[in-house]
Design a protein around this motif. Structure first.
Motif, mmCIF file in Angstrom:
data_model
loop_
_atom_site.group_PDB
_atom_site.id
_atom_site.type_symbol
_atom_site.label_atom_id
_atom_site.label_comp_id
_atom_site.label_asym_id
_atom_site.label_seq_id
_atom_site.Cartn_x
_atom_site.Cartn_y
_atom_site.Cartn_z
ATOM 1 N N TYR A 117 0.805 -1.222 0.000
ATOM 2 C CA TYR A 117 0.000 0.000 0.000
ATOM 3 C C TYR A 117 0.835 1.268 0.000
ATOM 4 O O TYR A 117 0.286 2.370 -0.076
ATOM 5 N N TRP A 122 0.525 1.573 -7.361
ATOM 6 C CA TRP A 122 -0.709 0.884 -7.003
ATOM 7 C C TRP A 122 -1.630 1.700 -6.098
ATOM 8 O O TRP A 122 -2.839 1.475 -6.082
ATOM 9 N N HIS A 123 -1.047 2.610 -5.313
ATOM 10 C CA HIS A 123 -1.854 3.335 -4.322
ATOM 11 C C HIS A 123 -1.334 4.752 -4.141
ATOM 12 O O HIS A 123 -0.124 4.960 -4.102
ATOM 13 N N TYR A 126 -4.150 4.136 -9.459
ATOM 14 C CA TYR A 126 -3.673 3.006 -10.236
ATOM 15 C C TYR A 126 -2.821 3.474 -11.403
ATOM 16 O O TYR A 126 -3.307 4.140 -12.332
ATOM 17 N N SER A 133 -7.915 4.060 -5.524
ATOM 18 C CA SER A 133 -8.218 2.881 -4.726
ATOM 19 C C SER A 133 -9.402 3.157 -3.811
ATOM 20 O O SER A 133 -9.448 4.182 -3.126
ATOM 21 N N GLN A 135 -10.571 0.525 -1.701
ATOM 22 C CA GLN A 135 -10.471 -0.407 -0.593
ATOM 23 C C GLN A 135 -11.854 -1.003 -0.265
ATOM 24 O O GLN A 135 -12.526 -1.478 -1.147
ATOM 25 N N LYS A 276 -8.553 -5.369 -8.988
ATOM 26 C CA LYS A 276 -7.456 -6.305 -8.761
ATOM 27 C C LYS A 276 -7.920 -7.760 -8.905
ATOM 28 O O LYS A 276 -9.029 -8.113 -8.492
ATOM 29 N N TYR A 290 -11.043 0.155 -8.134
ATOM 30 C CA TYR A 290 -10.620 1.541 -8.329
ATOM 31 C C TYR A 290 -11.635 2.238 -9.231
ATOM 32 O O TYR A 290 -12.016 1.710 -10.277
#
Length: 409
Positions: A117, A122-123, A126, A133, A135, A276, A290
């Motif tokens: 994270y 990725w965070h 994206y 993100s 979550q 993901k 996302y």
């Protein structure tokens, strides 16, 4: 004679109909049945972009919103990436805040992995895109997709036992409680499956950390022992949401992300997303979605309007009401305070006993989609406060700062 008179009457009605407003009565082709205009007739809807208004025009004190934005800009709310406020279908506040996440991440783990994270690829965004993100907001979107599948006859309802969907997996079935788990138990986080949360998330010892490090997610979850009878004890369990995603995929014959795209995203104008995929090819339905903030707001608008999008019932109204109702009225009933309730993967912040007046989808790092249906208000917050550092809670900004600024109607 009667038929000619009836034909004349129909012709007259057809002519009159041409002069009626679209919101007025409408003659149907199958006879003289007249449609009563519904409450959506004068509602505004987003196309590719949202209609824009001012806070004052939509009955909210502009000064209160300006002060909130000033506090965000001053850093009181930490790393808050986007604040979006919508009322009556109009955007009345839309603020993006930039941070150098590559610089911020430089002091942390540099491993390029989708569950690191702290890696900026990725965070919170994206791969340099505008997709943020979400979550655990993912869970609430998943719940909507499940409601659509039930309405379509792909699932038999929330009382359906879920273990038959996992016949291809080998795990210890000696505890009969596991075979009693229903879809409702998973949706309300009362599966009875043990999920270790004593260690903080991100320490490597939390069950979700172990899940995300696993190569076989479904197997990992099914291998966890039971610690309560299904349907009796609320225990927040990311694994439960992964099992829901697998059930959805098996029942519909489509991977959960593809089902959601076809039946939920496309009908309401969401064309771009990322979701993901786990090492064993499953969709991460506990936290892997996302979206752009304006598209997340479309989900909120859909729910605030009881599952309707223009003239299409995308989600059954009954599912919207049930999934956002206080199925669990108070998560900590042992004290004198209200400690939030829970529906089907939605958090309940205020309710009147039967219906929720404020509810939200919430996610790690500060992701919030907040809905106040009675006030026609939707709020989106995207943040990335995974290491603390914020002085004020943007989760509370709706109730403490925005709602008090709504003028009496």
């Amino acid at each position: 004679m009667f038929m000619r008179a009836l034909s004349f009457l129909v012709a007259v009605l057809l002519v009159l109909n041409c002069h009626l407003n679209e919101a007025a009565a409408k003659l149907f082709d199958d006879g003289l049945r007249v449609q009563v205009p519904d409450e959506t007739a004068n509602q505004v809807w987003p196309d590719e972009s949202w209609p824009v208004s001012t806070a004052e025009e939509q009955g909210i004190e502009q000064a209160a919103i300006d002060q909130l934005v000033a506090d965000i800009e001053s850093g009181k709310y930490g790393l808050l990436d986007h604040f979006l406020l919508i009322r009556n279908g109009y955007i009345v506040a839309d603020h993006h805040f930039e941070y150098d996440y590559e610089e911020i991440a430089s002091e942390f783990d540099p491993t390029n992995h989708q569950y690191n994270y702290d890696h900026p690829a990725w965070h919170p965004y994206y791969d340099g895109s505008e997709l943020h993100s979400l979550q655990s907001v993912t869970k609430s979107v998943l719940s909507a997709a499940v409601g659509i599948a039930i309405a379509g006859g792909h699932l038999n309802g929330t009382t359906e036992k879920v273990l038959p969907y996992f016949e291809d997996y080998e795990f210890d079935r000696s505890d009969e409680r596991k075979g009693k788990i229903t879809l409702a138990d998973l949706l309300t986080m009362r599966s009875g499956i043990r999920w270790g949360t004593d260690a903080a998330y991100g320490t490597g010892e939390h069950s979700t950390d172990l899940l995300e490090a696993s190569d076989e997610w479904i197997q990992f979850i099914l291998d966890q022992p039971m610690d309560a009878d299904p349907g009796t004890v609320f225990e927040y369990n990311d694994g439960a949401s992964v099992l829901i995603g697998k059930v959805l995929s098996e029942a519909t014959g489509k991977r959960a992300d593809l089902w959601a795209d076809e039946r939920l995203f496309s009908p309401i104008g969401i064309g771009e997303f990322y979701w993901k995929i786990t090492p064993d090819g499953e969709v991460d339905t506990e936290g892997g979605l996302y979206l752009k903030p304006h598209d997340l707001a479309r989900i909120g608008l859909l729910f605030s309007r009881n599952g309707m999008w223009r003239d299409q019932q995308v989600i059954p109204e009954s599912w919207v009401q049930k999934s956002t109702s206080p199925i669990i009225p108070d998560l900590a009933p042992g004290n004198d305070d209200f400690d939030r309730g829970y529906g089907y993967q939605w958090w309940i912040h205020q309710h009147d006993g039967e219906r929720s007046t404020v509810y939200s989808a919430s996610g790690y790092g500060g992701q919030f989609l907040q809905v106040v249906p009675g006030k026609n208000i939707i709020v989106v917050f995207n943040a990335w406060n995974i290491h603390g550092g914020q002085e004020m809670s943007h989760q509370l900004a709706l109730e403490q700062r925005i709602l008090p600024a709504v003028k009496d109607e």
